[in-house]
Motif scaffolding. Structure first.
Motif, PDB file in Angstrom:
ATOM      1  N   PHE A  62       0.866  -1.174   0.000  1.00 44.58           N
ATOM      2  CA  PHE A  62       0.000   0.000   0.000  1.00 44.58           C
ATOM      3  C   PHE A  62       0.900   1.221   0.000  1.00 44.58           C
ATOM      4  CE2 PHE A  62      -2.689   3.220   2.120  1.00 44.58           C
ATOM      5  CZ  PHE A  62      -3.778   3.182   1.264  1.00 44.58           C
ATOM      6  N   HIS A  63       0.894   1.958  -1.114  1.00 45.56           N
ATOM      7  CA  HIS A  63       1.853   3.056  -1.308  1.00 45.56           C
ATOM      8  C   HIS A  63       3.280   2.581  -1.028  1.00 45.56           C
ATOM      9  CE1 HIS A  63      -1.148   6.049  -2.154  1.00 45.56           C
ATOM     10  NE2 HIS A  63      -1.745   5.902  -0.996  1.00 45.56           N
ATOM     11  N   GLY A  64       3.594   1.358  -1.451  1.00 52.99           N
ATOM     12  CA  GLY A  64       4.934   0.803  -1.305  1.00 52.99           C
ATOM     13  C   GLY A  64       5.216   0.157   0.035  1.00 52.99           C
ATOM     14  N   ARG A  65       4.302   0.282   0.990  1.00 48.26           N
ATOM     15  CA  ARG A  65       4.508  -0.306   2.321  1.00 48.26           C
ATOM     16  C   ARG A  65       3.985  -1.734   2.334  1.00 48.26           C
ATOM     17  NH1 ARG A  65       1.143   2.039   7.372  1.00 48.26           N
ATOM     18  NH2 ARG A  65      -0.458   1.610   5.805  1.00 48.26           N
ATOM     19  N   ASP A  66       4.736  -2.644   2.921  1.00 47.43           N
ATOM     20  CA  ASP A  66       4.371  -4.060   2.978  1.00 47.43           C
ATOM     21  C   ASP A  66       3.326  -4.282   4.074  1.00 47.43           C
ATOM     22  OD1 ASP A  66       4.158  -6.786   2.974  1.00 47.43           O
ATOM     23  OD2 ASP A  66       6.298  -7.189   3.241  1.00 47.43           O
ATOM     24  N   VAL A  67       2.074  -4.434   3.665  1.00 45.12           N
ATOM     25  CA  VAL A  67       0.976  -4.622   4.618  1.00 45.12           C
ATOM     26  C   VAL A  67       1.132  -5.940   5.375  1.00 45.12           C
ATOM     27  CG1 VAL A  67      -1.526  -4.994   4.777  1.00 45.12           C
ATOM     28  CG2 VAL A  67      -0.622  -3.199   3.299  1.00 45.12           C
ATOM     29  N   GLY A  68       1.706  -6.953   4.724  1.00 48.58           N
ATOM     30  CA  GLY A  68       1.857  -8.259   5.363  1.00 48.58           C
ATOM     31  C   GLY A  68       2.791  -8.258   6.550  1.00 48.58           C
ATOM     32  N   ALA A  69       3.644  -7.238   6.669  1.00 52.77           N
ATOM     33  CA  ALA A  69       4.597  -7.171   7.770  1.00 52.77           C
ATOM     34  C   ALA A  69       4.068  -6.405   8.974  1.00 52.77           C
ATOM     35  CB  ALA A  69       5.901  -6.522   7.288  1.00 52.77           C
ATOM     36  N   LEU A  70       2.877  -5.812   8.850  1.00 52.91           N
ATOM     37  CA  LEU A  70       2.355  -4.975   9.929  1.00 52.91           C
ATOM     38  C   LEU A  70       1.893  -5.819  11.115  1.00 52.91           C
ATOM     39  CD1 LEU A  70       0.215  -2.443   7.862  1.00 52.91           C
ATOM     40  CD2 LEU A  70       2.579  -2.184   8.655  1.00 52.91           C
ATOM     41  N   GLN A  71       2.155  -5.310  12.307  1.00 57.65           N
ATOM     42  CA  GLN A  71       1.729  -5.979  13.534  1.00 57.65           C
ATOM     43  C   GLN A  71       1.277  -4.936  14.548  1.00 57.65           C
ATOM     44  OE1 GLN A  71       4.951  -8.436  14.952  1.00 57.65           O
ATOM     45  NE2 GLN A  71       4.767  -9.918  13.288  1.00 57.65           N
TER      46      GLN A  71
END
Length: 262
Positions: A62-71
């Motif tokens: 999302f805008h280059g940010r890895d959503v799968g890594a969010l915690q």
């Protein structure tokens, strides 16, 4: 840079691959209809984007940010920015309509205020304004379970809107509604898209509604991306190939055609 990117997104449940290496780019402000027969992987794909389901492989950017890594807190912020609307509304039946919408403001107010029911007046005004936008402000004091299905879904859309999201994921929002209420709910989503420029991905079984309301269609079959283009590019023959035995149910001519860029 695209707003949302799926790169080889895959989800397996045991030996079953529900979503199979889907790669997709969505620019900001687009209203995308995700189409296909039941079990094609549409809901699983949206749930992965929102992180209600974790991918087996691939990435969500999302805008280059890895959503799968969010915690933790970062994941909670993502779910605020990426609002979800469900087929069965997911309202709290015993609470009044206004309070259900205020739930969408949880990440914008101090926790003690929401727990005590002491919502700031500014947030109450935002919630009421959202209800009035969808012509249901008069229902603010009623219990959610006293409303019709179409009214409840518009309450759910108002709740999503007050989150102030960048993107809304609507998972079969009209599946349980009659044609009139289905159109009212799709009208509400289209209005949000046009008025606020919020990106919308909507899973929808009815090809008529998808063609009428969405500027872009993305078709899944057995978890794979098999179509991506404007509604006019999807011929009836291609639709029948996409829907298989469900084509007669999905392909019709009952939905009104509305301007998607009005």
């Amino acid at each position: 840079m695209p707003m949302l990117e799926l790169q080889g997104l895959t989800r397996r449940f045991g030996a079953v691959t529900a979503v199979d290496a889907v790669t997709l780019s969505v620019p900001a402000g687009q209203m995308v209809g995700v189409i296909g027969r039941s079990g094609a992987g549409k809901s699983t794909m949206l749930r992965m984007i929102n992180r209600l389901t974790d991918p087996s492989a691939g990435r969500i950017l999302f805008h280059g940010r890895d959503v799968g890594a969010l915690q933790g807190a970062a994941l909670r912020r993502w779910r605020t920015d990426c609002a979800m609307i469900f087929q069965q509304f997911n309202l709290v039946p015993r609470l009044d309509v206004l309070t259900n919408v205020l739930v969408g403001r949880l990440n914008h107010v101090a926790p003690w205020r929401s727990l005590a029911g002491l919502w700031p007046e500014a947030d109450r005004a935002i919630a009421l304004s959202a209800l009035e936008q969808f012509d249901i402000g008069r229902l603010a004091a009623q219990r959610a379970d006293s409303l019709s299905g179409g009214q409840q879904q518009r309450v759910a859309i108002a709740r999503a809107l007050v989150q102030e999201p960048s993107i809304i994921l609507a998972d079969e929002p009209v599946a349980s509604l009659d044609p009139r209420n289905a159109r009212l709910v799709m009208d509400a989503l289209a209005d949000i898209n046009r008025r606020y420029g919020i990106t919308i991905l909507v899973n929808i079984h009815s090809l008529d509604l998808a063609r009428a309301y969405c500027e872009r269609l993305v078709g899944l079959a057995q978890g794979r991306l098999v179509f991506d283009g404007p509604p006019e590019a999807l011929t009836d023959e291609a639709a029948r190939q996409l829907y298989g035995l469900e084509a007669a149910e999905a392909v019709g001519r009952d939905a009104p055609r509305v301007p998607v860029h009005a």
